[in-house]
Scaffold this motif. Sequence first.
Motif, short mmCIF file in Angstrom:
data_model
loop_
_atom_site.label_atom_id
_atom_site.label_comp_id
_atom_site.label_asym_id
_atom_site.label_seq_id
_atom_site.Cartn_x
_atom_site.Cartn_y
_atom_site.Cartn_z
N GLN A 39 -8.24 -4.30 -1.79
CA GLN A 39 -9.28 -5.31 -1.87
C GLN A 39 -9.77 -5.66 -3.27
N SER A 47 -16.82 3.87 6.70
CA SER A 47 -16.41 2.97 5.62
C SER A 47 -17.61 2.47 4.82
N ILE A 106 -12.88 4.36 2.99
CA ILE A 106 -12.13 3.23 2.45
C ILE A 106 -12.71 1.91 2.95
N PRO A 107 -12.70 0.85 2.13
CA PRO A 107 -13.24 -0.44 2.57
C PRO A 107 -12.48 -1.00 3.77
N ARG A 140 -3.77 7.11 0.46
CA ARG A 140 -4.16 5.79 0.94
C ARG A 140 -4.41 4.89 -0.26
N VAL A 169 -8.60 -2.52 7.02
CA VAL A 169 -7.36 -1.92 6.52
C VAL A 169 -6.21 -2.37 7.42
N SER A 184 -6.49 1.04 -1.14
CA SER A 184 -7.23 -0.17 -0.79
C SER A 184 -6.78 -1.29 -1.70
N TYR A 204 -8.93 -10.13 2.30
CA TYR A 204 -8.08 -8.96 2.06
C TYR A 204 -7.82 -8.71 0.58
N PRO A 255 -6.17 -2.64 -7.04
CA PRO A 255 -6.15 -1.70 -5.92
C PRO A 255 -6.56 -0.29 -6.32
N ARG A 278 -17.02 -3.90 3.06
CA ARG A 278 -16.16 -4.76 2.26
C ARG A 278 -16.58 -4.73 0.79
N GLU A 318 0.84 -1.20 0.00
CA GLU A 318 0.00 0.00 0.00
C GLU A 318 0.87 1.25 0.00
#
Length: 515
Positions: free
Chosen positions: A161, A344, A323-324, A157, A327, A159, A352, A312, A347, A146
């Motif tokens: 996921q 958030s 953000i999902p 940032r 983290v 993510s 992850y 990502p 998901r 990340e």
Amino acid sequence: MTDEVQRSTFNVQRSGDVEEGVGTQGLIFNEPLLFDQGSKGRVGCTLPECDVPELKPERLLPRKLLRRDIPGFPELSEVEVVRHFTRLSQHNYGVDLGFYPLGSCTMKYNPKINEEVWRLPGFSQAHPYQPQSLIQGALELMYELETFLAEISGMERVSLQPAAGAQGEILGMMLIRAYLESKGSPRKRVLIPDSSHGTNPASAAICGYQCVQIKSGPRGRIEPQAVADMMDEDVAAIMITNPNTLGLFEDQIADIAKIVHAKGGQVYCDGANLNAIIGISRPGDVGVDVLHFNMHKTFAVPHGGGGPGAGPVGLKAHLAPFIPIPVVEKKGKRFVLNEDLPSSIGRVRAFYGNFAALVRAYAYIRSLGPSGLRRVAEVAVLNANYIMNQLKDTYHLPYDKFCKHECVFSDARQLPHGVQTLDIAKRLMDYGFHPPTIYFPLIVRGAMMIEPTETESKETLDQFIAAMKRIAEEAERDPELVRSAPHKTKVSRLDEVKAARQPNLRWKGKAPRLP
């Protein structure tokens, strides 16, 4: 078959000249289905004796659901099974076999060191339900990945996921919508260039937005004034690909971002073509609020059957509360999963994300380092411009500009001879090359979109260029030869429209009947 067709070849010499009569078709197997092979009683494996107490099936399942065998199920030896699937694999074309000039898809070679790292037992055998104390290495890798992606893109940032670029697009638009809702209104429309990937309007529509097309200017880029004319307080965002699908850098993106921000909108960047600017230009530095990364494109994670992929999403700080979850965070010397984020969106992927793809991308970044990543972009741009300049006197080049990762030609010079883009693509197969992307982007009629990527050598590019020039000569001298191609593939040209609209998925043999 004419003598000319018989002499045509798919084997191109290293000198770059296309020689006639030096190729060979080799052995091409017409492989039958497994159900058409083997014989009754043939076995391909032996199992050890069961080391736990056996129970009669009737104690586990109702008798009406039990069967002794599967009628019609193939019975084969081990060698028959191995040869069947090996032969099927030889019908396929992959990046380990040859050049893949698919524009926009960035099909490049995947270094095997990435696979070796992923197969380390601590990664490949980790279970997603293991306690955090036993997956500290995996959490540290995700935390560092990340950080790397944020630095590369100029974001705050990231993510990890999303499972692919398209899901990353949807996440990006979900984040924008959540942010705007927190400001009082999600707004109604999203501006999308006419050269965008088809997933862009789809992602915006799924998130409840009306898509409004912006036409490219005469330079093949989006003009700031066009954005200003359409931008108001009902526009949630602009989705812009940079470099765009013409292979051109949107050199006024900073001005476009200021126009969008002035009206309270957000700037989404489709990062599919990041390999053209990595280490040179950071989207976050020119006003982009959110973008997705295609790990299978920029960071050498396998496509398709070698997948799964990962997409990502990088975002600026004002979008971070949405953000999902979870983290990865660092608490002292330990890494933890934080799910306590009240704003958030939740998901978007189990656990992850596609961890195997993330490990491969991490290995790619660490093995190249900052200077190596910059070199990726430099060579990708060099290769694309080399092809463009070598072929622009042979094929029509709608935008004769310095390109980035790819260049787009058209069939305008071949059409007078009755040869179209599809014919050229099919004929390339006879010369041993996978065709480029065709008929995209839609703003170029008869488009041929070529992306050599940074992993191809000059010798390979010269062979491809020689084949393309030879096909252009054939289009003038013997257009029927090109129109009837391919001639050396396993099957000749198919009726693609009929195959798409009336697919024949029926097995012609005696189908097994299952109770």
